[in-house]
Design a protein around this motif. Structure first.
Motif, PDB file in Angstrom:
ATOM      1  N   LYS A  21       0.820  -1.221   0.000  1.00 51.60           N
ATOM      2  CA  LYS A  21       0.000   0.000   0.000  1.00 51.60           C
ATOM      3  C   LYS A  21       0.849   1.266   0.000  1.00 51.60           C
ATOM      4  O   LYS A  21       0.326   2.370   0.021  1.00 51.60           O
ATOM      5  CB  LYS A  21      -0.919   0.011   1.215  1.00 51.60           C
ATOM      6  CG  LYS A  21      -1.981  -1.053   1.184  1.00 51.60           C
ATOM      7  CD  LYS A  21      -2.867  -0.950   2.415  1.00 51.60           C
ATOM      8  CE  LYS A  21      -3.963  -1.990   2.388  1.00 51.60           C
ATOM      9  NZ  LYS A  21      -4.813  -1.904   3.588  1.00 51.60           N
ATOM     10  N   GLY A  22       2.184   1.105   0.033  1.00 49.78           N
ATOM     11  CA  GLY A  22       3.076   2.255   0.013  1.00 49.78           C
ATOM     12  C   GLY A  22       3.369   2.844   1.381  1.00 49.78           C
ATOM     13  O   GLY A  22       3.935   3.924   1.484  1.00 49.78           O
ATOM     14  N   GLU A  23       2.998   2.129   2.436  1.00 52.27           N
ATOM     15  CA  GLU A  23       3.267   2.602   3.795  1.00 52.27           C
ATOM     16  C   GLU A  23       4.563   1.971   4.300  1.00 52.27           C
ATOM     17  O   GLU A  23       4.970   0.897   3.839  1.00 52.27           O
ATOM     18  CB  GLU A  23       2.107   2.208   4.712  1.00 52.27           C
ATOM     19  CG  GLU A  23       0.782   2.816   4.284  1.00 52.27           C
ATOM     20  CD  GLU A  23      -0.407   2.194   4.989  1.00 52.27           C
ATOM     21  OE1 GLU A  23      -0.265   1.084   5.545  1.00 52.27           O
ATOM     22  OE2 GLU A  23      -1.476   2.798   4.948  1.00 52.27           O
ATOM     23  N   ILE A  24       5.221   2.623   5.257  1.00 56.06           N
ATOM     24  CA  ILE A  24       6.432   2.061   5.825  1.00 56.06           C
ATOM     25  C   ILE A  24       6.082   0.742   6.510  1.00 56.06           C
ATOM     26  O   ILE A  24       5.138   0.672   7.284  1.00 56.06           O
ATOM     27  CB  ILE A  24       7.087   3.029   6.825  1.00 56.06           C
ATOM     28  CG1 ILE A  24       7.526   4.307   6.116  1.00 56.06           C
ATOM     29  CG2 ILE A  24       8.286   2.370   7.511  1.00 56.06           C
ATOM     30  CD1 ILE A  24       7.987   5.413   7.062  1.00 56.06           C
ATOM     31  N   ASP A  25       6.845  -0.296   6.224  1.00 60.67           N
ATOM     32  CA  ASP A  25       6.630  -1.615   6.812  1.00 60.67           C
ATOM     33  C   ASP A  25       7.524  -1.730   8.047  1.00 60.67           C
ATOM     34  O   ASP A  25       8.678  -2.141   7.969  1.00 60.67           O
ATOM     35  CB  ASP A  25       6.964  -2.696   5.788  1.00 60.67           C
ATOM     36  CG  ASP A  25       6.609  -4.089   6.269  1.00 60.67           C
ATOM     37  OD1 ASP A  25       6.514  -4.304   7.498  1.00 60.67           O
ATOM     38  OD2 ASP A  25       6.437  -4.961   5.403  1.00 60.67           O
ATOM     39  N   PHE A  26       6.966  -1.366   9.195  1.00 58.36           N
ATOM     40  CA  PHE A  26       7.756  -1.318  10.425  1.00 58.36           C
ATOM     41  C   PHE A  26       8.220  -2.699  10.873  1.00 58.36           C
ATOM     42  O   PHE A  26       9.318  -2.839  11.412  1.00 58.36           O
ATOM     43  CB  PHE A  26       6.993  -0.597  11.534  1.00 58.36           C
ATOM     44  CG  PHE A  26       6.833   0.867  11.252  1.00 58.36           C
ATOM     45  CD1 PHE A  26       7.910   1.722  11.346  1.00 58.36           C
ATOM     46  CD2 PHE A  26       5.608   1.376  10.868  1.00 58.36           C
ATOM     47  CE1 PHE A  26       7.785   3.066  11.074  1.00 58.36           C
ATOM     48  CE2 PHE A  26       5.462   2.729  10.586  1.00 58.36           C
ATOM     49  CZ  PHE A  26       6.552   3.574  10.691  1.00 58.36           C
ATOM     50  N   GLU A  27       7.431  -3.731  10.646  1.00 58.01           N
ATOM     51  CA  GLU A  27       7.867  -5.074  11.021  1.00 58.01           C
ATOM     52  C   GLU A  27       9.065  -5.503  10.179  1.00 58.01           C
ATOM     53  O   GLU A  27      10.023  -6.079  10.679  1.00 58.01           O
ATOM     54  CB  GLU A  27       6.732  -6.093  10.905  1.00 58.01           C
ATOM     55  CG  GLU A  27       7.136  -7.482  11.350  1.00 58.01           C
ATOM     56  CD  GLU A  27       7.762  -7.554  12.747  1.00 58.01           C
ATOM     57  OE1 GLU A  27       8.677  -8.370  12.938  1.00 58.01           O
ATOM     58  OE2 GLU A  27       7.348  -6.783  13.641  1.00 58.01           O
ATOM     59  N   ALA A  28       9.031  -5.225   8.887  1.00 54.35           N
ATOM     60  CA  ALA A  28      10.172  -5.548   8.021  1.00 54.35           C
ATOM     61  C   ALA A  28      11.407  -4.741   8.439  1.00 54.35           C
ATOM     62  O   ALA A  28      12.525  -5.251   8.387  1.00 54.35           O
ATOM     63  CB  ALA A  28       9.823  -5.267   6.563  1.00 54.35           C
ATOM     64  N   LEU A  29      11.196  -3.501   8.873  1.00 56.26           N
ATOM     65  CA  LEU A  29      12.305  -2.682   9.365  1.00 56.26           C
ATOM     66  C   LEU A  29      12.928  -3.320  10.602  1.00 56.26           C
ATOM     67  O   LEU A  29      14.153  -3.379  10.741  1.00 56.26           O
ATOM     68  CB  LEU A  29      11.804  -1.269   9.676  1.00 56.26           C
ATOM     69  CG  LEU A  29      12.839  -0.260  10.148  1.00 56.26           C
ATOM     70  CD1 LEU A  29      13.965  -0.104   9.142  1.00 56.26           C
ATOM     71  CD2 LEU A  29      12.158   1.076  10.410  1.00 56.26           C
ATOM     72  N   ARG A  30      12.094  -3.847  11.503  1.00 56.93           N
ATOM     73  CA  ARG A  30      12.614  -4.544  12.692  1.00 56.93           C
ATOM     74  C   ARG A  30      13.407  -5.791  12.306  1.00 56.93           C
ATOM     75  O   ARG A  30      14.434  -6.103  12.903  1.00 56.93           O
ATOM     76  CB  ARG A  30      11.472  -4.901  13.639  1.00 56.93           C
ATOM     77  CG  ARG A  30      10.908  -3.709  14.370  1.00 56.93           C
ATOM     78  CD  ARG A  30       9.797  -4.129  15.340  1.00 56.93           C
ATOM     79  NE  ARG A  30       9.004  -2.994  15.716  1.00 56.93           N
ATOM     80  CZ  ARG A  30       7.954  -2.520  15.045  1.00 56.93           C
ATOM     81  NH1 ARG A  30       7.550  -3.120  13.937  1.00 56.93           N
ATOM     82  NH2 ARG A  30       7.297  -1.462  15.469  1.00 56.93           N
ATOM     83  N   VAL A  31      12.932  -6.517  11.300  1.00 54.95           N
ATOM     84  CA  VAL A  31      13.649  -7.707  10.816  1.00 54.95           C
ATOM     85  C   VAL A  31      15.031  -7.293  10.303  1.00 54.95           C
ATOM     86  O   VAL A  31      16.034  -7.947  10.611  1.00 54.95           O
ATOM     87  CB  VAL A  31      12.842  -8.435   9.717  1.00 54.95           C
ATOM     88  CG1 VAL A  31      13.682  -9.503   9.028  1.00 54.95           C
ATOM     89  CG2 VAL A  31      11.576  -9.041  10.305  1.00 54.95           C
TER      90      VAL A  31
END
Length: 84
Positions: A21-31
Motif C-alpha cells: 500500500k506504500g506505507e512504511i513496513d515497520f515489522e520488516a524494518l525490525r527484521v
C-alpha cells in the motif's frame, strides 16, 4: 546506547521497506535491524529519500531507534523530502 566520538567498524546504510500500500513496513524494518545486530553492524546510517509527512518520518526514525542499540547517523536530502 554506546557513546561514540568516532564512528568505525561496520557502517550500514539501511533500506526503508514499504508495504504494497506504500506505507512504511515497520515489522520488516525490525527484521532488518535484527539482521544488522546479529551480523555485527556497528553504526546505522538512515538516509531518507521519500516524500512523507513529519509524522511518518518521526515514526520511521523512532522505529529504527527502538529496534537497535547502535549509533544512528541521520542526514537530510531536502530535494527528495517533503519535510526538512
Amino acid at each position: 546506547m554506546k557513546s561514540h566520538n568516532k564512528f568505525e567498524g561496520i557502517i550500514v546504510p539501511h533500506i526503508t521497506p514499504f508495504t504494497k500500500k506504500g506505507e512504511i513496513d515497520f515489522e520488516a524494518l525490525r527484521v532488518c535491524a535484527r539482521f544488522w545486530i546479529e551480523n555485527g553492524v556497528d553504526v546505522v546510517v538512515t538516509p531518507y529519500y521519500f516524500k512523507v509527512s513529519n509524522r511518518e518520518l518521526t515514526a520511521h526514525y523512532k522505529a529504527v531507534l527502538e529496534a537497535v542499540d547502535l549509533p544512528i547517523i541521520l542526514y537530510s536530502v531536502p530535494s527528495s523530502q517533503a519535510t526538512h
